[in-house]
Design a protein around this motif. Structure first.
Motif, PDB file in Angstrom:
ATOM      1  N   UNK A  26     -53.009 -32.072  -2.470  1.00  0.00           N
ATOM      2  CA  UNK A  26     -52.667 -32.133  -3.892  1.00  0.00           C
ATOM      3  C   UNK A  26     -51.158 -32.117  -4.085  1.00  0.00           C
ATOM      4  N   UNK A  27     -50.662 -33.188  -4.640  1.00  0.00           N
ATOM      5  CA  UNK A  27     -49.214 -33.268  -4.890  1.00  0.00           C
ATOM      6  C   UNK A  27     -48.884 -32.976  -6.343  1.00  0.00           C
ATOM      7  N   UNK A  28     -49.917 -32.790  -7.152  1.00  0.00           N
ATOM      8  CA  UNK A  28     -49.677 -32.607  -8.580  1.00  0.00           C
ATOM      9  C   UNK A  28     -49.695 -31.166  -9.033  1.00  0.00           C
ATOM     10  N   UNK A  29     -49.792 -30.250  -8.084  1.00  0.00           N
ATOM     11  CA  UNK A  29     -49.773 -28.835  -8.455  1.00  0.00           C
ATOM     12  C   UNK A  29     -50.987 -28.398  -9.237  1.00  0.00           C
ATOM     13  N   UNK A  30     -52.165 -28.922  -8.862  1.00  0.00           N
ATOM     14  CA  UNK A  30     -53.394 -28.596  -9.592  1.00  0.00           C
ATOM     15  C   UNK A  30     -54.247 -27.563  -8.870  1.00  0.00           C
ATOM     16  N   UNK A  78     -58.935 -23.805  -8.093  1.00  0.00           N
ATOM     17  CA  UNK A  78     -59.407 -22.425  -7.989  1.00  0.00           C
ATOM     18  C   UNK A  78     -60.372 -22.091  -9.114  1.00  0.00           C
ATOM     19  N   UNK A  79     -60.031 -22.526 -10.321  1.00  0.00           N
ATOM     20  CA  UNK A  79     -60.910 -22.260 -11.456  1.00  0.00           C
ATOM     21  C   UNK A  79     -62.258 -22.938 -11.266  1.00  0.00           C
ATOM     22  N   UNK A  80     -62.238 -24.154 -10.772  1.00  0.00           N
ATOM     23  CA  UNK A  80     -63.475 -24.879 -10.544  1.00  0.00           C
ATOM     24  C   UNK A  80     -64.330 -24.194  -9.487  1.00  0.00           C
ATOM     25  N   UNK A  81     -63.706 -23.792  -8.394  1.00  0.00           N
ATOM     26  CA  UNK A  81     -64.435 -23.120  -7.315  1.00  0.00           C
ATOM     27  C   UNK A  81     -65.041 -21.810  -7.811  1.00  0.00           C
ATOM     28  N   UNK A  82     -64.251 -21.017  -8.516  1.00  0.00           N
ATOM     29  CA  UNK A  82     -64.754 -19.736  -9.020  1.00  0.00           C
ATOM     30  C   UNK A  82     -65.917 -19.942  -9.971  1.00  0.00           C
ATOM     31  N   UNK A  83     -65.766 -20.898 -10.850  1.00  0.00           N
ATOM     32  CA  UNK A  83     -66.815 -21.143 -11.845  1.00  0.00           C
ATOM     33  C   UNK A  83     -68.124 -21.569 -11.182  1.00  0.00           C
ATOM     34  N   UNK A  84     -68.043 -22.550 -10.298  1.00  0.00           N
ATOM     35  CA  UNK A  84     -69.266 -23.100  -9.720  1.00  0.00           C
ATOM     36  C   UNK A  84     -69.881 -22.195  -8.653  1.00  0.00           C
ATOM     37  N   UNK A  85     -69.088 -21.310  -8.072  1.00  0.00           N
ATOM     38  CA  UNK A  85     -69.626 -20.409  -7.042  1.00  0.00           C
ATOM     39  C   UNK A  85     -70.108 -19.081  -7.606  1.00  0.00           C
ATOM     40  N   UNK A  89     -64.546 -29.148  -6.558  1.00  0.00           N
ATOM     41  CA  UNK A  89     -63.145 -28.836  -6.244  1.00  0.00           C
ATOM     42  C   UNK A  89     -62.313 -30.108  -6.154  1.00  0.00           C
ATOM     43  N   UNK A  90     -62.879 -31.125  -5.511  1.00  0.00           N
ATOM     44  CA  UNK A  90     -62.165 -32.391  -5.422  1.00  0.00           C
ATOM     45  C   UNK A  90     -61.954 -33.018  -6.783  1.00  0.00           C
ATOM     46  N   UNK A  91     -62.973 -32.923  -7.635  1.00  0.00           N
ATOM     47  CA  UNK A  91     -62.857 -33.484  -8.981  1.00  0.00           C
ATOM     48  C   UNK A  91     -61.756 -32.792  -9.771  1.00  0.00           C
ATOM     49  N   UNK A  92     -61.598 -31.484  -9.525  1.00  0.00           N
ATOM     50  CA  UNK A  92     -60.568 -30.738 -10.254  1.00  0.00           C
ATOM     51  C   UNK A  92     -59.168 -31.243  -9.928  1.00  0.00           C
TER      52      UNK A  92
END
Length: 714
Positions: free
Chosen positions: A65-69, A74-81, A268-271
């Motif tokens: 990730x070069x865009x600093x996302x 992290x938010x996506x991983x936490x939410x879905x897990x 996570x990839x989508x995020x």
């Protein structure tokens, strides 16, 4: 929906037939139940290798990730897990039951569970640690209990599939105990889930309590992985069929975990990729949006038709949307889609959440004047939701037994699962027992106060302790019972004492064991069984006393024990009440709180000291009564914990209701307190229950009634 299945399976009183559970298992993991499963050692090695590979995959995703996302990831991983986090250790919650109270292997399983939930403190489980971390990472909506988590719409429905199945399996440990052992040992081999490990490696937080291979520090377990592996080996040694079930459970868990992880990795990839994130958002919201917009034309067709298509393929809709005047490629701030249509003054305000708007904005900012190509990322297959018609509470083939007599009731209720017909029996038994107990309220000085006050029960508790002490002193000169009477009394108490703590078995459910009012009740249960140590297991200590009296009894969970003609029928009446209560922790919560206080306080300072005098006089060990007179003490022991649990429960309710609404709850607690020993003279009158003697159902073999086969019993 999977989230609805999850919500139902969180209920500690749920009963599901085995066929339904196998349907769930088949949907979330690909294991051929007819073929020979892989060797357990091979599965565990594969689990460790897979875990290492996936950690690298997540770290590679972060590094790319070069865009600093990374925060978005992290938010996506936490939410879905989050749903799977709610199950950490919970798959062991149904493994403890009266029939295996003295089984050393099951005591080690209980020790693993106690460590996972942080026994001794409220809100200290591994899942509770996940909630803390979610708050720290800006996701407070995830810091809720499992029942509330199901309502979090930002979590994709299919992320509840594996957690729902794990909770479902816990409801039938009589049928799936070896499978559960296989599940546990694989999860310990994996340790920390790769998606969490990758976030931890970035230095955000120390997430050690999410590592199932490491202890939480709540017990004396130093290496949960070693304990789990030893338990699995004990089960495997019990026979070829049990070994096969353990291996199936392990192989299934690894398969299900791989499938679950692919979904998290995809999210996570989508995020990190605006186009994919937007595709997923549109796909998730397409169903509800398709109901509207029939008259809104876009690209030669209606928006509703594009939304229908977007349920499976969102790319055409996004292509058309990007070409409209509502979108200014590369500039979300100037796009009317964001600052007009779905903005505060737009006709679609609040249709999208704040997180949704952020996804839409990032997608617009990522566009340029060139034609936007759909994401090339392959779709990850989500588990299909079985037809909900199959989710009946139980099939006719597993309706359960209705005991014909009090002895059969004692035997049938030794396990954990409570099939529908047996449940109806248990509810009737409890209600009729409580109806008699209600008549005792306020009739003696030992009754609980008429009203509960915020000052709590501690002052009353000390008064009762003083009363017990005075009664003991006054009775010192009473005649000593004969040796035969002491032995007979000890024998007749065996059906009760050998299931010590059984009224609290429902509080091994993680949803109750970690609450502020429930954690001391689980700790009490944990103490009664010796904190995982057979040498201080209370039923075992009581058997030692019986052996000093030349009394050898069959295992408590066996039919032989229940039908031992040395016991009188009335010796099973109160134990059956306890066994029923322990399986109905929601239906009779206030009564259990009251009965627990009565039981823990009953002998402290008085009758335990009297019993000690009698036992010592005839040369029998006093270890059992000495132990209870100390651990049940009114300062820091079980009696104090019982009173505190009631006070916590009542204070919580008092904040949510007025005094008029609080009174019925306190009344139920008072009745529960009296139910330990109502002031009636005959047991037959006490239960007010006539067992059927005609048209008795044929007795089933031990295996179908018992919790599950003891493994490594002492």
């Amino acid at each position: 929906m999977w989230r609805e299945t999850y919500r139902r399976c969180v209920d500690p009183e749920l009963f599901l037939d085995a066929t339904t559970i196998r349907t769930l298992i088949a949907e979330v993991g690909s294991v051929d139940l007819q073929a020979a499963p892989p060797d357990l050692a091979a599965t565990l090695e594969a689990a460790r290798s897979w875990s290492d590979e996936q950690r690298s995959a997540y770290r590679g995703l972060i590094a790319s990730d070069a865009g600093g996302s990374v925060d978005a990831l992290a938010h996506s991983v936490l939410r879905q897990s989050a749903p799977l986090a709610s199950t950490l250790g919970a798959w062991l919650q149904g493994m403890s039951a009266p029939g295996v109270f003295e089984d050393e292997t099951h005591l080690r399983v209980l020790a693993l569970f106690a460590d996972d939930i942080g026994v001794g403190s409220p809100r200290s489980s591994r899942f509770d640690e996940f909630k803390v971390l979610a708050k720290q990472r800006g996701r407070p909506e995830l810091a809720v209990d499992a029942t509330e988590l199901a309502a979090e719409r930002e979590i994709r429905d299919h992320m509840f599939a594996l957690p729902a199945t794990l909770f479902a399996i816990t409801r039938r440990s009589d049928e799936f105990a070896p499978v559960i052992v296989g599940v546990d040992v694989v999860m310990r081999a994996v340790g920390m889930l790769p998606c969490w490990s990758a976030l931890r490696s970035e230095g955000h937080h120390e997430w050690a309590r999410l590592d199932l291979a490491r202890p939480t520090g709540a017990t004396d377990i130093s290496t949960p992985w070693d304990v789990s592996r030893a338990v699995a080996e004990k089960f495997c040694a019990a026979g070829a069929d049990v070994r096969r079930q353990v291996e199936i459970g392990a192989a299934w868990m690894l398969s299900a975990l791989r499938a679950w992880n692919e979904l998290v990795l995809d999210a996570a990839g989508a995020a990190l990729h605006p186009q994919r994130a937007m595709e997923q958002l549109i796909q998730e919201r397409a169903r509800e949006g398709a109901v509207y917009h029939q008259n809104f034309q876009m690209g030669g067709t209606s928006l509703s038709e594009l939304l229908e298509q977007a349920k499976t393929d969102p790319a055409p809709l996004l292509k058309e949307l990007a070409a409209t005047r509502m979108v200014k490629p590369g500039n979300a701030d100037r796009s009317s889609l964001v600052n007009g249509l779905i903005g505060p003054k737009g006709p679609m305000f609040r249709v999208f959440s704040t997180d949704d708007v952020e996804v839409i904005s990032k997608w617009i900012n990522s566009l340029d004047d060139a034609e936007v190509q759909p994401s090339a990322a392959p779709a990850v297959a989500a588990p299909q939701v079985p037809d909900l018609k199959t989710f009946e509470i139980a099939s006719a083939t597993e309706d359960g037994l209705v005991p014909s007599d009090v002895r059969e009731a004692y035997f049938v209720l030794q396990g954990r699962a409570l099939a529908p017909s047996t449940r109806r029996f248990a509810v009737r038994y409890v209600k009729r027992w409580l109806a008699k107990a209600k008549l005792s309220v306020g009739r003696t000085e030992r009754s609980l106060p008429e009203e509960w006050t915020p000052a709590g029960l501690r002052p009353w508790l000390l008064d009762m302790h003083d009363k017990h002490g005075a009664e003991f002193e006054a009775g010192k000169s009473n005649a000593m019972p004969s040796r035969a009477e002491v032995i007979d009394s000890t024998l007749q108490l065996a059906p009760l004492t050998l299931i010590d703590g059984s009224w609290l078995q429902g509080f091994t459910d993680v949803g109750l064991a970690t609450t502020r009012f429930g954690f001391p009740l689980f700790e009490t249960y944990w103490d009664e069984l010796g904190n995982g140590d057979i040498s201080i297991n209370h039923p075992k200590i009581y058997r030692d006393v019986l052996r000093e009296m030349d009394i050898e009894l069959a295992p408590t969970g066996s039919r032989e024990f229940a039908y031992d003609d040395r016991f009188r029928d009335e010796s099973f009446a109160r134990p059956v009440y306890w066994l029923c209560l322990g399986k109905l922790p929601h239906a009779f919560l206030p009564e259990i709180l009251g009965m627990n206080l009565a039981m823990e306080l009953s002998g402290v300072g008085g009758s335990y000291r009297t019993a000690r005098r009698f036992l010592k006089h005839y040369g029998f060990s006093t270890h059992f009564v000495d132990l209870h007179n100390t651990i049940d003490n009114v300062s820091t022991g079980h009696s104090a914990w019982a009173a505190d649990a009631i006070d916590t429960h009542m204070r919580t309710l008092s904040q949510l209701s007025n005094s008029t609404e609080l009174a019925p709850e306190w009344k139920r607690v008072r009745v529960g307190y009296e139910s330990l020993a109502p002031t009636t003279s005959k047991i037959a009158d006490l239960i007010g229950f006539r067992f059927r003697t005609k048209h008795r159902k044929p007795r089933s073999p031990d295996r179908s009634l018992f919790h599950h086969t003891p493994v490594g019993a002492s």
